[in-house]
Structures are given as structure tokens and as C-alpha cells.
Design a protein around this motif. Structure first.
Motif, PDB file in Angstrom:
ATOM      1  N   ARG A  25      67.267  54.190  59.638  1.00  0.00           N
ATOM      2  CA  ARG A  25      66.756  52.706  60.032  1.00  0.00           C
ATOM      3  C   ARG A  25      66.583  51.605  58.804  1.00  0.00           C
ATOM      4  NH1 ARG A  25      60.751  52.993  62.616  1.00  0.00           N
ATOM      5  NH2 ARG A  25      62.444  53.967  64.670  1.00  0.00           N
ATOM      6  N   HIS A  26      66.061  52.631  57.054  1.00  0.00           N
ATOM      7  CA  HIS A  26      66.311  52.045  56.323  1.00  0.00           C
ATOM      8  C   HIS A  26      68.022  51.558  55.537  1.00  0.00           C
ATOM      9  CE1 HIS A  26      61.750  53.470  54.933  1.00  0.00           C
ATOM     10  NE2 HIS A  26      61.816  52.673  55.392  1.00  0.00           N
ATOM     11  N   MET A  59      70.416  50.625  57.776  1.00  0.00           N
ATOM     12  CA  MET A  59      70.422  49.462  58.444  1.00  0.00           C
ATOM     13  C   MET A  59      70.046  48.447  58.281  1.00  0.00           C
ATOM     14  SD  MET A  59      70.233  51.992  62.449  1.00  0.00           S
ATOM     15  CE  MET A  59      70.391  50.328  63.379  1.00  0.00           C
ATOM     16  N   THR A  60      68.185  48.775  57.559  1.00  0.00           N
ATOM     17  CA  THR A  60      67.663  47.527  57.662  1.00  0.00           C
ATOM     18  C   THR A  60      68.192  46.952  55.442  1.00  0.00           C
ATOM     19  OG1 THR A  60      65.943  47.836  56.577  1.00  0.00           O
ATOM     20  CG2 THR A  60      65.859  47.022  59.236  1.00  0.00           C
ATOM     21  N   VAL A 120      65.052  59.625  60.979  1.00  0.00           N
ATOM     22  CA  VAL A 120      65.300  58.791  61.478  1.00  0.00           C
ATOM     23  C   VAL A 120      64.976  57.325  60.415  1.00  0.00           C
ATOM     24  CG1 VAL A 120      63.974  57.346  63.913  1.00  0.00           C
ATOM     25  CG2 VAL A 120      65.068  59.610  63.897  1.00  0.00           C
ATOM     26  N   MET A 121      63.645  57.790  59.713  1.00  0.00           N
ATOM     27  CA  MET A 121      63.536  56.115  58.757  1.00  0.00           C
ATOM     28  C   MET A 121      64.240  55.779  57.567  1.00  0.00           C
ATOM     29  SD  MET A 121      60.521  54.918  59.923  1.00  0.00           S
ATOM     30  CE  MET A 121      60.552  53.851  58.671  1.00  0.00           C
TER      31      MET A 121
END
Length: 570
Positions: free
Chosen positions: A306-307, A309-310, A302-303
Motif C-alpha cells: 500500500r505504501h 502504491m501511494t 500488505v501495508m
């Protein structure tokens, strides 16, 4: 209700392992119950053999006592002399020649004299005690060596013997035996030599209980353990067996309470409970470890996503110990690479589209300005040229009237010319007002809206018009666009709405000018308001573009008609 993935995996592992423990417990329960049941039955079977053997011994001993009494030489003279105390001492005496009797009563009948003596303990209830009647009942019931006799409410076990004198001559009969009803002492003698511990014993005749005696109770703790296991019914099974020599009439029912079986059950219970608890603890630990490992891998994935995506992720997915998550991470890398390519392409396309939209908006705004300029120019030309020409025609016609005599038929023609010129002038004036209202420059937006020709057309068609207008101060050049918005909206109401009521409000707050046009017509869906070619109506499109041009916010609601609101910041 939501749960964390770690909690769900923990519960899943715990449920699965608990299911295996439950199956193990059920199998252990079934196996244990079968073992205990077989042990209880085997114990009861051995006890039944021992009871049958003891019953035969007791009858043999009673038989010996009665036989020794029947050949006792001291019995004859006392019978002939009818000395009752001596008979009681001989028959019921506890110690006579170091002999103890096991029979409960004795009936002596003298054949020649017809005398009958019933000798028993006064405290012993054997039913009706009429000697001759009891002897008669025995004669009627005699079928075998030992007989069951029902004397009133009491059941007796009886056998008869011949009484002889010193000359070996038969002088009478001796009938003796024991009482079976409520004889717990006899029942205890039968049971006490069994190998198993008997919890309860019953002596029955034709299914009716004669004697019921409860012996030792099992250990309470063990019994509680059996109840927890649900195995206490195993040891409470009864074994009912017929007494040999009496067919199915005389039966003995036993219930085993072997403490060895209770002890075994308690140990099995402790082993089962301990094993289940240990299994649950171990399974909980294993489930916690597995769920923690899965949760860490999931959080890592998940992290990483998320990274991505950002845009903070600089490296690819680093493999872990779980192959499935590694494959998912690799697929995420491929998707991220594809999305990055698509993002760049989309960004370039958006830039082109934004530039095209900006160019279109500039062109559209220029067209709007040019349209207003052309309208102003055309209105001015109509007012200056065509208006002057019509005025000149009217003046010339008036001069012509003064030159024609009152009786001339041409006078009527000149009047018709003047009426036509007036109608043409009114039409030109309406066209000038439609192109550029002169009131807008001199009297403001409020008065200009009231002079829109479409309002008169709506009133003439039966629409009730309500105006709530106040003088407002608009940004430079915005008043003409608000006027055009009202003009276009009224045209739409006249052509499409089929309304019976119309209201227009114009007011100014501290921050904005609010224009609201509302009708009770058939309404429409703004996003689906298209013409037959699939394009949106030019009227509504023009309103939207004008709002965008002056920086106003347009809101259209279609509920029981159409409500159009324009909010123009001051």
C-alpha cells in the motif's frame, strides 16, 4: 461470506491438528475395544470353567444325598407300612442325623407291591405329579446316569438308585433329582463362586430358556462412560457353553459384568477424553500463535504494498522470520522498481499524447470555425452573385417577352427559360440554406430546424416527423453547432436508419438546453459504428467534435432505434 486470513489459518491449523487427534482417538478406541474384549472373553472363559466345576460338585452332592437316602434302613419299614408322615420326614426332613438334602423331590417305587410314592414339597411345581406316570416317563427316557426329563412344562434332572433292605435284597427303586425350570437358587449356586462378576445367567435346554437370573448390575457411572465410548457392547457379549455330560441339550449362557473391566474402561475413557481436550487446547493455542504470526507478516506485506502504491514507502522490504514472505517482499520490490520505471515512461508518453490531443483539438476547432466561415462566405457569394445573375436573367427574359408578339413561337421558349431560372434559384436557395440558414440570424434556432431541407426529404419518403421545439437561448455561437448536429443526424436517419417515425425536441431548463433526436430505425452500436476501412463515420465524429467544441454532453442510446441527446449547459 468473507474471512480474515488469520481466521482461515487458525481454522486450518485447528482442523489439521484435530484430524490427528481424531485418528489418535480412533486408534485408541480400537485398541481399547480389543483389550476390553479380550479381557471380557478371558473372564467369561474362567467363569465358564468355574461354573462347570460347580455344576459337577452340585450333582455329586445331590448324588451323595440320594445315595444315603437309598441305603437308609429306616426307609424300608415305613415303605412297607405305608406310613406317609414318617416317609416325608425321612425323605424331605431338613434335619435328620444332621444331614441336609439338596435334592428337590424323590420318587420311591416298590417292585413287588407295585406301590409308588412321590415325595415333594407341596409348594414345589415339578409338572404332572402322578407317581407311576412320572416313573414310566423316567424309564422311557433313561439313557445315562443323570437324565433330563420333561414333565409337562417343567424340566427335571433325575437319577435312580436301588433300595435294599437289611438283608441286602433289592425291594424298590429311588428316583430323585432337582428341578431346572425357574430354579434361580440352583443357578445362583452355580454362579456365585466364579472369579468374575456375572451380570446375567441363563440355563437352556435345546435353546429354550429354563431359568434366567440377573445378578449384580455394573456401576451406573462406569456404564455411562462406556456408552460414551461406545464400548458397552464389548462387555455385553454372551458366552454359551454346553454342560458336560449332556451334550448340546443342556447349556449355560453367561454375561460378564466384571467391575474391574468397567473400572478400566472408565479410566481409559477419562484418559482419552482428558487427552483429547488437552490436545485440542494445545492445538488451539499453537494454531492461534501460528495464525497470528502469519497474519502479522501478511499485514506487513500488505501495508508495504500500500505504501508503494501511494508513494509513501522510502525503504525496501525489511526481512522477517518467514522465508516465503521475505521472497514475496523481494519480488514486490522488483515489481515496484519495474512499475516505477514504466510509470515514468507512461507519464512522459501521456504528456506527449495529451499535448498532441490538445493540438489536434485546437486544429479541429479551428477547422470547424474555418468551415463555418467558408460556408458563410460561399453562401454569401451564392446569394450576392449567382442570385443576382439569376434575377437579372429573369428580368431580361421578362423584357424579352414584352418585345415578342403573342403569336411568336419564341414566347414558349421564354416561358421555359423563366421556369428553369426559377428552379435554379430554388436550388441555389436550398444550397444557401444548407450552408448558412438565414433564419438562424433573424428567427432563431427553432425556426431554422423546421426549414432544414432533409426534413422534407424524410416526409416525402414516408417518415412521420414529430417536432416539439421551443425558443431557446444558447451561449454565443452555439446555435449554429446545434443546427449542424440536427442537420447531420437527419442525414444519417435518411441514409441509414430505415425508420418510419422521427421526433425532434428542443427545450430549455433552468440549467441547460436539451436537444433530443429519436427514431425507430434499425439502430446501431455506437462503439462499433465504423466504415469499411475501420474508421468511425465522419458524421458521428463531426457531431462528437461539435459537442466537445461547445462544451455539451452527447448521449447515444440504440434500443429499438437510436436516441441522441445533447445537453448544453447555459
Amino acid at each position: 461470506m468473507t474471512f480474515r486470513f488469520r481466521t482461515l489459518t487458525f481454522l486450518l491449523f485447528l482442523v489439521v491438528i484435530s484430524g490427528f487427534l481424531l485418528l489418535f482417538s480412533l486408534n485408541a478406541y480400537y485398541t481399547t475395544s480389543q483389550i476390553l474384549k479380550e479381557a471380557a472373553r478371558e473372564s467369561l472363559a474362567r467363569s465358564a470353567e468355574a461354573v462347570q466345576h460347580e455344576f459337577d460338585i452340585q450333582l455329586r452332592l445331590i448324588d451323595q444325598d440320594l445315595h444315603m437316602l437309598s441305603v437308609d434302613l429306616a426307609l424300608e419299614p415305613n415303605l412297607l407300612n405305608k406310613t406317609r408322615p414318617e416317609l416325608d420326614e425321612i425323605v424331605l426332613g431338613e434335619n435328620r442325623g444332621k444331614r441336609q438334602h439338596r435334592y428337590a423331590f424323590a420318587l420311591v417305587y416298590l417292585l413287588q407291591e407295585g406301590q409308588c410314592f412321590l415325595l415333594k414339597n407341596p409348594l414345589l411345581d415339578i409338572g404332572p405329579t402322578n407317581c407311576k406316570q412320572l416313573y414310566s416317563k423316567y424309564n422311557d427316557a433313561t439313557r445315562q446316569e443323570w437324565n433330563l426329563l420333561n414333565n409337562g412344562s417343567e424340566w427335571l434332572l433325575i437319577k435312580d438308585y436301588l433300595i435294599t433292605n437289611a438283608d441286602q435284597k433289592v425291594i424298590g427303586r429311588l428316583v430323585g433329582g432337582i428341578k431346572l425350570s425357574n430354579n434361580k437358587l440352583f443357578l445362583n449356586q452355580l454362579v456365585h463362586r466364579t472369579q468374575a462378576v456375572i451380570d446375567r445367567a441363563k440355563l437352556l435346554v435345546d435353546g429354550v430358556t429354563l431359568t434366567d437370573h440377573v445378578f449384580e448390575k455394573p456401576v451406573e457411572g462406569a456404564n455411562f462412560g462406556l456408552r460414551l465410548l461406545g464400548l458397552n457392547h464389548v462387555l455385553e457379549e454372551n458366552l454359551q457353553l454346553p454342560i458336560k455330560g449332556f451334550g448340546e441339550h443342556l447349556q449355560l449362557r453367561l454375561q460378564s459384568a466384571d467391575t474391574r473391566i468397567y473400572s478400566l474402561a472408565s479410566r481409559l475413557l477419562a484418559l482419552l477424553v482428558g487427552g483429547c481436550l488437552a490436545g485440542l487446547v494445545i492445538s488451539a493455542l499453537v494454531a492461534a500463535l501460528l495464525s497470528s504470526s502469519l497474519d502479522k507478516q501478511l499485514q506487513k506485506l500488505v501495508m508495504y504494498i500500500r505504501h508503494l502504491m501511494t508513494g509513501a514507502a522510502t525503504d525496501r522490504w525489511s526481512p522477517g522470520r518467514i522465508d516465503e514472505f521475505n521472497r514475496m517482499g523481494g519480488q514486490v520490490d522488483e515489481i515496484a522498481a519495474e512499475l516505477s520505471t514504466r510509470r515514468m515512461e507512461l507519464k512522459a508518453a501521456n504528456q506527449k499524447l495529451e499535448k498532441a490531443l490538445g493540438d489536434k483539438r485546437v486544429i479541429l476547432h479551428q477547422l470547424i470555425n474555418n468551415q463555418e466561415q467558408e460556408r458563410n462566405h460561399l453562401a454569401q457569394e451564392l446569394h450576392d452573385e449567382l442570385g443576382q445573375l439569376l434575377t437579372a436573367v429573369r428580368v431580361e427574359t421578362t423584357l424579352l417577352e414584352h418585345q415578342i408578339s403573342m403569336s411568336s413561337p419564341a414566347l414558349k421558349n421564354t416561358k421555359n427559360i423563366k421556369d428553369l431560372v426559377a428552379a435554379m434559384y430554388a436550388t441555389v436557395y436550398d444550397r444557401i440554406m444548407a450552408l448558412r440558414p438565414t433564419e438562424l440570424d433573424h428567427m432563431g434556432l427553432c425556426q431554422s430546424i423546421q426549414q432544414i431541407p432533409t426534413l422534407k426529404s424524410l416526409e416525402q419518403s414516408g417518415v412521420t416527423v414529430s417536432l416539439d421545439l421551443e425558443d431557446v437561448i444558447t451561449p454565443s455561437g452555439a446555435d449554429i453547432h446545434l443546427y449542424r448536429i440536427v442537420q447531420e443526424a437527419l442525414t444519417n436517419v435518411l441514409k441509414h436508419a430505415l425508420a418510419t417515425e422521427l421526433s425532434i425536441s428542443l427545450l430549455q431548463t433552468q440549467d441547460e438546453v436539451v436537444l433530443c433526436i429519436k427514431d425507430n430505425g434499425q439502430g446501431f452500436v455506437p462503439d462499433l459504428d465504423v466504415d469499411p476501412t475501420g474508421h468511425r463515420g465522419f458524421g458521428l465524429l463531426g457531431i462528437e467534435e461539435r459537442c466537445d467544441f461547445i462544451g455539451a454532453i452527447l448521449t447515444i442510446e440504440s434500443d429499438n432505434g437510436v436516441t441522441m441527446t445533447v445537453n448544453l449547459p447555459c
